[in-house]
Design a protein around this motif. Structure first.
Motif, PDB file in Angstrom:
ATOM      1  N   SER A  64      -5.840   2.055   1.194  1.00 24.19           N
ATOM      2  CA  SER A  64      -6.428   1.613  -0.373  1.00 24.19           C
ATOM      3  C   SER A  64      -6.078   2.774  -1.063  1.00 24.19           C
ATOM      4  O   SER A  64      -5.215   3.674  -0.505  1.00 24.19           O
ATOM      5  CB  SER A  64      -8.045   1.503   0.138  1.00 24.19           C
ATOM      6  OG  SER A  64      -8.381   2.855   0.323  1.00 24.19           O
ATOM      7  N   THR A  66      -7.403   5.244  -1.863  1.00 23.75           N
ATOM      8  CA  THR A  66      -7.791   6.903  -1.244  1.00 23.75           C
ATOM      9  C   THR A  66      -6.562   7.330  -0.308  1.00 23.75           C
ATOM     10  O   THR A  66      -6.448   8.382  -0.055  1.00 23.75           O
ATOM     11  CB  THR A  66      -8.846   6.652  -0.377  1.00 23.75           C
ATOM     12  OG1 THR A  66     -10.127   6.048  -1.500  1.00 23.75           O
ATOM     13  CG2 THR A  66      -9.577   7.898   0.173  1.00 23.75           C
ATOM     14  N   THR A 141     -13.571   5.343 -12.695  1.00 27.33           N
ATOM     15  CA  THR A 141     -14.515   4.268 -12.649  1.00 27.33           C
ATOM     16  C   THR A 141     -15.863   4.444 -12.553  1.00 27.33           C
ATOM     17  O   THR A 141     -16.640   3.422 -12.662  1.00 27.33           O
ATOM     18  CB  THR A 141     -14.039   3.557 -11.412  1.00 27.33           C
ATOM     19  OG1 THR A 141     -12.575   3.794 -11.124  1.00 27.33           O
ATOM     20  CG2 THR A 141     -14.188   2.071 -11.459  1.00 27.33           C
TER      21      THR A 141
END
Ligand code: PMP
Length: 397
Positions: A64, A66, A141
Motif C-alpha cells: 500500500s 505506506t 487526506t
C-alpha cells in the motif's frame, strides 16, 4: 448502477468498469506474456503520468502507500541522517514516525491543523535544519490541506536536500512534474486518484535518489531495497521475464488499463495527465459550489491551500458525526474526520479518479449530503446545491 452504495471516501474509490474487467478473472502467472506486457506498459505509463525523465526509475510493487513511504525512507536515509518533515496532518506525522524507525534525526515543521506550512517557514526550516531529506505530503487526506510540493522541492534542492513527496492523495490529480529533477521520490498507492483497487505501491525515484541508495553503507530491509527491485522493473519495461518477489498480477493488469485511461483523458484543451489534473480542479470547483450552497466550511480555510481530491468539511451547528450514517442511507459512503485533534468536527468527501468523470456519482453525492444534513435538522436547499454544482460542472470548455 445497482442499489450498492457508491464509495465517495478519500480512498479507496470507485474504479472504472474497464479497470474492474482487467482486474477480474483467474490469477495469471507473473511470467505470463500478457502480465509481462501489462507490467512493462504500466511502468512506461507511470513515466508519463509522473512526467519523469528517462533517468528516473518507476517502481510498481505489491503493498500500500505506506510501503512506498517505508521504501523512500529506507533507500535515502540511514541512522543519524537528518530529515525534515513538513507537517500538515496525520500522514505527515506518519512519515516522521517512519523516518525515526530508520534512526534518522527527524525535525518537524508543523502547520496548525487545517493550514499549510508557508514557503517562508519552509525556507527558515531548511536553513536551520540543513537536512539530507525533506518530506512533504502533497495533499494530507486527514485535513484536505495541499502543500505547494513543487515549490518546496525547488527550495529543498537549492539547499542541497533530497525531496520525498507523499502523493498518496494527489498523484494523477494535483499538478506535479518530475521533469525538472526537483522531486526525488513521488509516491502513491493504487486506491486513490490513480483509480485502481487497493494493493499497489507506486513511486518514481530520481537519478539522485537512486545514487543516494547506491551510497548507503548498509542495505535497506530486503523487500524495500531499490537494488532488489530495479533490475526487475527494468526487465519488465524491456518486456523480459523477471522475478524477485511475486507481483500482484491481477492488479498489474488493472494498472496498465487505469494508467492508460488517465493518459487518454482530454479536458479544457489539454491531453493526458495535464487534462486529468485540470479535470480534478474543475470538479473540486463544482463540488465547492454545492458546499457553499449548503453553507459548509472547510477545515482548511484558505482556498489556495486545499487539495482537489477531497473536501474536508466541518459539521454545521447541531450536526455531528451521525451525518456519515445519514448520508449512507441515500446510497453514498463518505468518511468521518481523521485528524486526532479535530476528528469529531468534520467529515470528508472524496472526488478523485474515475468518479470525476461520472456526473451522476458526483450529483448523487451532493444530494445525499444535503438529505443527510436535512435529516439532522440543518435545513439546506438540496436543489439549489445541485444547481450550483451542475452550473460549474457543465461549464467545461
Ligand atoms: N499518505 C496519505 C496522504 C494517505 O492518504 C494515505 C492513505 N489514506 C497514506 C499515506 C497511507 O497509504 P496506505 O493506506 O495505502 O498505506
Amino acid at each position: 448502477m445497482s442499489d450498492r452504495k457508491i464509495l465517495m471516501i478519500p480512498g479507496p474509490i470507485e474504479v472504472s468498469p474497464e479497470v474492474r474487467a482487467a482486474h477480474d478473472g483467474p490469477p495469471p502467472g507473473h511470467l505470463a506474456p500478457p502480465v509481462i506486457e501489462a507490467f512493462g506498459s504500466a511502468l512506461e505509463q507511470m513515466r508519463a503520468v509522473w512526467e519523469a525523465p528517462a533517468s528516473a526509475q518507476p517502481f510498481l510493487i505489491a503493498g500500500s502507500g505506506t510501503l512506498a513511504m517505508d521504501m523512500a525512507a529506507a533507500n535515502l536515509l540511514q541512522a543519524g541522517d537528518r530529515a525534515l518533515v513538513f507537517g500538515t496532518g496525520y500522514f505527515s506525522d506518519r512519515m516522521a514516525e517512519i523516518l525515526r524507525r530508520y534512526g534518522a534525526d527527524v525535525a518537524t515543521e508543523d502547520a496548525p491543523v487545517g493550514e499549510a506550512v508557508t514557503l517562508s517557514q519552509v525556507e527558515v526550516a531548511l536553513e536551520r535544519e540543513k537536512p539530507k531529506v525533506v518530506c512533504v505530503t502533497h495533499v494530507d487526506t486527514s485535513t484536505g490541506v495541499r502543500m505547494n510540493a513543487p515549490a518546496v522541492a525547488a527550495k529543498a534542492r537549492a539547499a542541497g536536500a533530497l525531496t520525498v513527496v507523499d502523493g498518496v492523495c494527489a498523484t494523477a490529480a494535483e499538478a506535479l512534474s518530475m521533469e525538472n529533477g526537483d522531486v526525488d521520490i513521488y509516491l502513491t498507492g493504487s486506491q486513490k486518484a490513480i483509480g485502481l483497487p487497493a494493493g499497489l505501491a507506486l513511486m518514481v525515484a530520481s537519478e539522485r535518489a537512486l545514487a543516494t541508495r547506491d551510497a548507503l553503507a548498509l542495505p535497506p530491509p530486503y523487500y524495500l531495497d531499490f537494488h532488489q527491485w530495479r533490475p526487475i522493473m527494468k526487465a519488465y519495461e524491456a518486456r523480459e521475464k523477471a522475478y524477485f518477489a511475486t507481483p500482484a498480477t491481477n492488479l498489474v493488469r488493472a494498472a496498465a488499463v487505469g494508467l492508460e485511461q488517465i493518459l487518454s483523458d482530454r479536458f479544457d484543451g489539454e491531453t493526458g495527465i495535464r487534462a486529468r489534473t485540470a479535470r480534478h480542479a474543475h470538479v473540486a470547483c463544482a463540488m465547492e459550489g454545492a458546499w457553499q450552497a449548503y453553507g459548509l466550511e472547510h477545515l482548511c480555510r484558505a482556498p489556495a491551500d486545499r487539495g482537489v481530491t477531497l473536501s474536508a468539511l466541518e459539521y454545521p451547528p447541531g450536526v455531528g458525526p451521525a451525518l456519515v450514517a445519514e448520508v449512507a442511507k441515500h446510497g453514498v459512503v463518505v468518511a468521518g474526520g481523521l485528524h486526532p485533534e479535530r476528528k469529531a468536527d468534520y467529515f470528508r468527501v472524496g472526488h478523485m479518479g474515475y468518479a470525476i468523470t461520472r456526473v451522476d456519482m458526483l450529483e448523487k453525492t451532493v444530494t445525499a449530503v444535503g438529505l443527510g444534513l436535512n435529516a439532522l435538522g440543518a435545513d439546506v436547499d438540496v436543489e439549489a446545491a445541485r444547481n450550483a454544482f451542475r452550473t460549474t460542472y457543465d461549464s467545461e470548455s
